[in-house]
Scaffold this motif. Structure first.
Motif, PDB file in Angstrom:
ATOM      1  N   HIS A   1       0.821  -1.203   0.000  1.00  0.00           N
ATOM      2  CA  HIS A   1       0.000   0.000   0.000  1.00  0.00           C
ATOM      3  C   HIS A   1       0.860   1.259   0.000  1.00  0.00           C
ATOM      4  O   HIS A   1       1.920   1.311   0.632  1.00  0.00           O
ATOM      5  CB  HIS A   1      -0.945  -0.004   1.200  1.00  0.00           C
ATOM      6  CG  HIS A   1      -2.036  -1.012   1.071  1.00  0.00           C
ATOM      7  ND1 HIS A   1      -1.929  -2.293   1.550  1.00  0.00           N
ATOM      8  CD2 HIS A   1      -3.254  -0.939   0.475  1.00  0.00           C
ATOM      9  CE1 HIS A   1      -3.042  -2.958   1.273  1.00  0.00           C
ATOM     10  NE2 HIS A   1      -3.855  -2.166   0.620  1.00  0.00           N
ATOM     11  N   VAL A   2       0.373   2.260  -0.711  1.00  0.00           N
ATOM     12  CA  VAL A   2       1.073   3.538  -0.815  1.00  0.00           C
ATOM     13  C   VAL A   2       0.093   4.676  -0.561  1.00  0.00           C
ATOM     14  O   VAL A   2      -1.122   4.480  -0.513  1.00  0.00           O
ATOM     15  CB  VAL A   2       1.708   3.717  -2.218  1.00  0.00           C
ATOM     16  CG1 VAL A   2       2.730   2.619  -2.493  1.00  0.00           C
ATOM     17  CG2 VAL A   2       0.636   3.749  -3.313  1.00  0.00           C
ATOM     18  N   TYR A   3       0.642   5.873  -0.392  1.00  0.00           N
ATOM     19  CA  TYR A   3      -0.137   7.108  -0.375  1.00  0.00           C
ATOM     20  C   TYR A   3       0.402   7.991  -1.495  1.00  0.00           C
ATOM     21  O   TYR A   3       1.618   8.111  -1.668  1.00  0.00           O
ATOM     22  CB  TYR A   3       0.012   7.860   0.949  1.00  0.00           C
ATOM     23  CG  TYR A   3      -0.604   7.181   2.143  1.00  0.00           C
ATOM     24  CD1 TYR A   3      -1.984   7.183   2.332  1.00  0.00           C
ATOM     25  CD2 TYR A   3       0.193   6.543   3.090  1.00  0.00           C
ATOM     26  CE1 TYR A   3      -2.551   6.574   3.444  1.00  0.00           C
ATOM     27  CE2 TYR A   3      -0.373   5.926   4.199  1.00  0.00           C
ATOM     28  CZ  TYR A   3      -1.742   5.951   4.361  1.00  0.00           C
ATOM     29  OH  TYR A   3      -2.298   5.333   5.461  1.00  0.00           O
ATOM     30  N   SER A   4      -0.494   8.593  -2.237  1.00  0.00           N
ATOM     31  CA  SER A   4      -0.077   9.553  -3.259  1.00  0.00           C
ATOM     32  C   SER A   4      -1.034  10.734  -3.264  1.00  0.00           C
ATOM     33  O   SER A   4      -2.193  10.596  -2.872  1.00  0.00           O
ATOM     34  CB  SER A   4      -0.015   8.889  -4.641  1.00  0.00           C
ATOM     35  OG  SER A   4      -1.283   8.388  -5.024  1.00  0.00           O
ATOM     36  N   PRO A   5      -0.571  11.912  -3.695  1.00  0.00           N
ATOM     37  CA  PRO A   5      -1.407  13.122  -3.608  1.00  0.00           C
ATOM     38  C   PRO A   5      -2.539  13.099  -4.636  1.00  0.00           C
ATOM     39  O   PRO A   5      -2.392  12.550  -5.727  1.00  0.00           O
ATOM     40  CB  PRO A   5      -0.419  14.255  -3.897  1.00  0.00           C
ATOM     41  CG  PRO A   5       0.669  13.607  -4.690  1.00  0.00           C
ATOM     42  CD  PRO A   5       0.787  12.209  -4.185  1.00  0.00           C
TER      43      PRO A   5
ATOM     44  N   PRO B   1       5.074 -10.392  -9.963  1.00  0.00           N
ATOM     45  CA  PRO B   1       4.260  -9.189 -10.118  1.00  0.00           C
ATOM     46  C   PRO B   1       4.368  -8.266  -8.914  1.00  0.00           C
ATOM     47  O   PRO B   1       4.308  -8.716  -7.770  1.00  0.00           O
ATOM     48  CB  PRO B   1       2.842  -9.745 -10.272  1.00  0.00           C
ATOM     49  CG  PRO B   1       2.869 -11.088  -9.623  1.00  0.00           C
ATOM     50  CD  PRO B   1       4.264 -11.613  -9.781  1.00  0.00           C
ATOM     51  N   LEU B   2       4.522  -6.972  -9.190  1.00  0.00           N
ATOM     52  CA  LEU B   2       4.566  -5.945  -8.147  1.00  0.00           C
ATOM     53  C   LEU B   2       3.179  -5.331  -8.043  1.00  0.00           C
ATOM     54  O   LEU B   2       2.696  -4.703  -8.988  1.00  0.00           O
ATOM     55  CB  LEU B   2       5.609  -4.874  -8.501  1.00  0.00           C
ATOM     56  CG  LEU B   2       5.744  -3.717  -7.505  1.00  0.00           C
ATOM     57  CD1 LEU B   2       6.231  -4.215  -6.149  1.00  0.00           C
ATOM     58  CD2 LEU B   2       6.669  -2.637  -8.048  1.00  0.00           C
ATOM     59  N   ARG B   3       2.543  -5.505  -6.889  1.00  0.00           N
ATOM     60  CA  ARG B   3       1.153  -5.076  -6.706  1.00  0.00           C
ATOM     61  C   ARG B   3       1.118  -3.841  -5.809  1.00  0.00           C
ATOM     62  O   ARG B   3       1.431  -3.920  -4.621  1.00  0.00           O
ATOM     63  CB  ARG B   3       0.330  -6.208  -6.084  1.00  0.00           C
ATOM     64  CG  ARG B   3       0.379  -7.508  -6.893  1.00  0.00           C
ATOM     65  CD  ARG B   3      -0.429  -8.618  -6.225  1.00  0.00           C
ATOM     66  NE  ARG B   3      -0.363  -9.864  -6.973  1.00  0.00           N
ATOM     67  CZ  ARG B   3       0.445 -10.885  -6.677  1.00  0.00           C
ATOM     68  NH1 ARG B   3       1.240 -10.799  -5.610  1.00  0.00           N
ATOM     69  NH2 ARG B   3       0.453 -11.966  -7.414  1.00  0.00           N
ATOM     70  N   ILE B   4       0.731  -2.705  -6.383  1.00  0.00           N
ATOM     71  CA  ILE B   4       0.694  -1.427  -5.678  1.00  0.00           C
ATOM     72  C   ILE B   4      -0.770  -1.040  -5.452  1.00  0.00           C
ATOM     73  O   ILE B   4      -1.540  -0.925  -6.412  1.00  0.00           O
ATOM     74  CB  ILE B   4       1.402  -0.322  -6.488  1.00  0.00           C
ATOM     75  CG1 ILE B   4       2.870  -0.707  -6.747  1.00  0.00           C
ATOM     76  CG2 ILE B   4       1.299   1.016  -5.770  1.00  0.00           C
ATOM     77  CD1 ILE B   4       3.694  -0.887  -5.498  1.00  0.00           C
ATOM     78  N   ALA B   5      -1.148  -0.839  -4.196  1.00  0.00           N
ATOM     79  CA  ALA B   5      -2.559  -0.567  -3.874  1.00  0.00           C
ATOM     80  C   ALA B   5      -2.685   0.724  -3.078  1.00  0.00           C
ATOM     81  O   ALA B   5      -1.759   1.145  -2.374  1.00  0.00           O
ATOM     82  CB  ALA B   5      -3.162  -1.728  -3.079  1.00  0.00           C
ATOM     83  N   GLU B   6      -3.859   1.338  -3.196  1.00  0.00           N
ATOM     84  CA  GLU B   6      -4.136   2.582  -2.469  1.00  0.00           C
ATOM     85  C   GLU B   6      -5.637   2.792  -2.424  1.00  0.00           C
ATOM     86  O   GLU B   6      -6.347   2.492  -3.393  1.00  0.00           O
ATOM     87  CB  GLU B   6      -3.474   3.763  -3.177  1.00  0.00           C
ATOM     88  CG  GLU B   6      -3.672   5.100  -2.479  1.00  0.00           C
ATOM     89  CD  GLU B   6      -2.899   6.227  -3.148  1.00  0.00           C
ATOM     90  OE1 GLU B   6      -2.924   7.342  -2.590  1.00  0.00           O
ATOM     91  OE2 GLU B   6      -2.281   5.999  -4.208  1.00  0.00           O
ATOM     92  N   LEU B   7      -6.118   3.302  -1.320  1.00  0.00           N
ATOM     93  CA  LEU B   7      -7.472   3.824  -1.265  1.00  0.00           C
ATOM     94  C   LEU B   7      -7.312   5.328  -1.304  1.00  0.00           C
ATOM     95  O   LEU B   7      -7.037   5.968  -0.293  1.00  0.00           O
ATOM     96  CB  LEU B   7      -8.210   3.369  -0.006  1.00  0.00           C
ATOM     97  CG  LEU B   7      -9.735   3.358  -0.135  1.00  0.00           C
ATOM     98  CD1 LEU B   7     -10.360   2.425   0.884  1.00  0.00           C
ATOM     99  CD2 LEU B   7     -10.313   4.754  -0.001  1.00  0.00           C
ATOM    100  N   GLY B   8      -7.430   5.883  -2.513  1.00  0.00           N
ATOM    101  CA  GLY B   8      -7.049   7.272  -2.710  1.00  0.00           C
ATOM    102  C   GLY B   8      -8.133   8.113  -3.327  1.00  0.00           C
ATOM    103  O   GLY B   8      -9.102   7.609  -3.900  1.00  0.00           O
ATOM    104  N   GLY B   9      -7.932   9.418  -3.222  1.00  0.00           N
ATOM    105  CA  GLY B   9      -8.908  10.372  -3.738  1.00  0.00           C
ATOM    106  C   GLY B   9      -8.648  10.743  -5.180  1.00  0.00           C
ATOM    107  O   GLY B   9      -7.506  10.856  -5.624  1.00  0.00           O
ATOM    108  N   MET B  10      -9.733  10.913  -5.937  1.00  0.00           N
ATOM    109  CA  MET B  10      -9.659  11.434  -7.299  1.00  0.00           C
ATOM    110  C   MET B  10     -10.929  12.231  -7.567  1.00  0.00           C
ATOM    111  O   MET B  10     -11.888  12.170  -6.789  1.00  0.00           O
ATOM    112  CB  MET B  10      -9.475  10.308  -8.320  1.00  0.00           C
ATOM    113  CG  MET B  10     -10.625   9.337  -8.417  1.00  0.00           C
ATOM    114  SD  MET B  10     -10.227   7.979  -9.542  1.00  0.00           S
ATOM    115  CE  MET B  10     -11.887   7.425  -9.974  1.00  0.00           C
TER     116      MET B  10
ATOM    117  N   SER C   1     -13.416   8.344  -3.548  1.00  0.00           N
ATOM    118  CA  SER C   1     -12.405   7.602  -2.781  1.00  0.00           C
ATOM    119  C   SER C   1     -12.352   6.199  -3.350  1.00  0.00           C
ATOM    120  O   SER C   1     -13.229   5.379  -3.087  1.00  0.00           O
ATOM    121  CB  SER C   1     -12.770   7.572  -1.295  1.00  0.00           C
ATOM    122  OG  SER C   1     -12.901   8.879  -0.785  1.00  0.00           O
ATOM    123  N   LEU C   2     -11.337   5.920  -4.156  1.00  0.00           N
ATOM    124  CA  LEU C   2     -11.296   4.685  -4.934  1.00  0.00           C
ATOM    125  C   LEU C   2     -10.414   3.628  -4.292  1.00  0.00           C
ATOM    126  O   LEU C   2      -9.265   3.902  -3.930  1.00  0.00           O
ATOM    127  CB  LEU C   2     -10.794   4.973  -6.344  1.00  0.00           C
ATOM    128  CG  LEU C   2     -10.853   3.805  -7.322  1.00  0.00           C
ATOM    129  CD1 LEU C   2     -12.296   3.411  -7.624  1.00  0.00           C
ATOM    130  CD2 LEU C   2     -10.110   4.142  -8.616  1.00  0.00           C
TER     131      LEU C   2
END
Length: 404
Positions: free
Chosen positions: A53-57, A115-124, A143-144
């Motif tokens: 899991h990551v955080y992104s702006p 496989p590199l699995r990158i996940a986030e519950l982030g805003g768009m 919030s996806l």
């Protein structure tokens, strides 16, 4: 007709205030508690499946979305750029994939990481027209539950099949009832990126992953960068929409010049698999509120246990039991206001799964009388047993109110 907007208001789950703006609902404490429980579950499901899991702006420089293709193919659905200076413009993102491409290219990658699995519950954000906005089902701030897997070509089939399995597991726990699967393909009159060979290869890979699965093909419903598998739902008004998706993308790895070092030492381009297990929190809860008529399964009910002291003499005993419930990880409240009958009726109106009555006998011997949301009344039992019963149901994420 069941309507999540009315139930959301009556159950105090969310509010839409014109001062905040159309399509920008505010989650109230009970709605936020239910959403938080679902988010925790989804994150843990992903973590156990190997996602990082990551955080992104929720915004980025204009150049980021020019490079990703969103400004060229998706500009009508985006908010206008915000100019801070002549050479510094920022855009509210319409998708998370550009930032996740930057996560992949933050350093060199090896085939051993795939496989590199990158996940986030982030805003768009989507610049939806005011006429199509409604409750939680169509909003401007989203919030996806999103993720992007970067994998080798020969890993795509297994990855897609595993995503479909995870989607099924999440849907079963939440009470989602899919209406069917759709293979969304290119169609005439639409703008797409990439060449015919890449599209044909992506479509073949998805068809192979769907072997033996009933699916309806939908020309014209593909993303601008690739075909996708969409899991459809139908709301209380009979409207169909997509709740979960798996998409193949050969375009963004090319645009962002993503690569990994293969076992032979050569650089190779990964395939990007976009996927969402449960879609956006907004559309998900618009559906869940309606399909459960506000009576969520106990594990994500906003209040799981409501304690009702018979009178003021049992107030301390009820408060003590509420503290024990909270220490055990449950969401509990105490209601003192009004007659016992009125409080029981209000608990039913709020769709609270368990109501615990604490009278003189229960206060004296440390027990509680549980009433279930469906009207069943259990014999008085020790408080520890009652908390264990509720905890077991919550831990199992069962739709039932008693342990199976």
């Amino acid at each position: 007709m069941i309507d999540h907007r009315r139930l959301g208001r009556d159950l105090e789950l969310f509010v839409s205030d014109p001062l905040a703006g159309a399509g920008l609902p505010i989650w109230l404490p009970d709605g936020a508690a239910a959403r938080h429980a679902v988010e925790e579950y989804v994150r843990e499901l992903e973590r156990r499946a190997g996602y990082r899991h990551v955080y992104s702006p929720p915004l980025g420089k204009r150049e980021l979305f020019e490079l990703s293709g969103h400004l060229g193919y998706f500009a009508d659905d985006m908010f206008p750029p915000m100019r801070l200076s002549a050479d510094d413009e920022f855009v509210l993102r319409p998708a998370l994939c550009p930032h996740h491409a930057l996560v992949f290219r933050a350093r060199g990658r090896s085939y051993r990481e795939l496989p590199l699995r990158i996940a986030e519950l982030g805003g768009m954000y989507r610049a939806e027209r005011s006429g199509v906005l409604g409750g939680l089902s169509r909003v401007r701030a989203i919030s996806l539950n999103d993720a992007h897997t970067f994998c080798a070509l020969d890993q795509v089939g297994d990855e897609v099949r595993e995503v479909l399995r995870l989607i099924g597991e999440a849907h079963a726990a939440l009470g989602v009832r899919p209406a069917g699967l759709r293979l969304s393909l290119r169609g005439p009159g639409q703008r797409y990126v990439g060449d015919d060979a890449s599209w044909a290869r992506a479509e073949d890979l998805l068809r192979a992953a769907l072997d033996g699965v009933d699916v309806v093909e939908a020309p014209g419903e593909a993303a601008f960068y690739g075909p996708k598998i969409d899991i459809q739902i139908v709301d209380a008004a009979g409207r169909e929409s997509t709740i979960s998706t798996v998409q193949l993308d050969f375009d963004k790895p090319e645009r962002f010049d993503l690569s990994y070092t293969d076992s032979d030492g050569r650089r190779k381009r990964p395939v990007m698999v976009h996927r969402s297990l449960v879609g956006s929190m907004e559309r998900l809860f618009a559906y869940l509120i309606e399909v459960h008529e506000g009576a969520f399964p106990a594990w994500y009910a906003p209040v799981q246990l409501l304690l009702l002291p018979l009178d003021a003499a049992q107030a301390d005993a009820a408060a003590g039991l509420a503290h024990r419930a909270e220490a055990a990880g449950l969401r509990a409240e105490v209601d003192h206001a009004g007659s016992l009958g009125a409080r029981i009726r209000d608990a039913a109106r709020r769709r609270i799964p368990y109501t615990g009555v604490v009278g003189p006998r229960e206060a004296a011997d440390g027990s509680v009388s549980l009433r279930l949301r469906d009207g069943r009344v259990l014999d008085p039992m020790p408080a520890a047993q009652a908390l264990g019963l509720i905890g077991a149901v919550v831990a199992s994420r069962s739709a039932a109110l008693l342990p199976v």
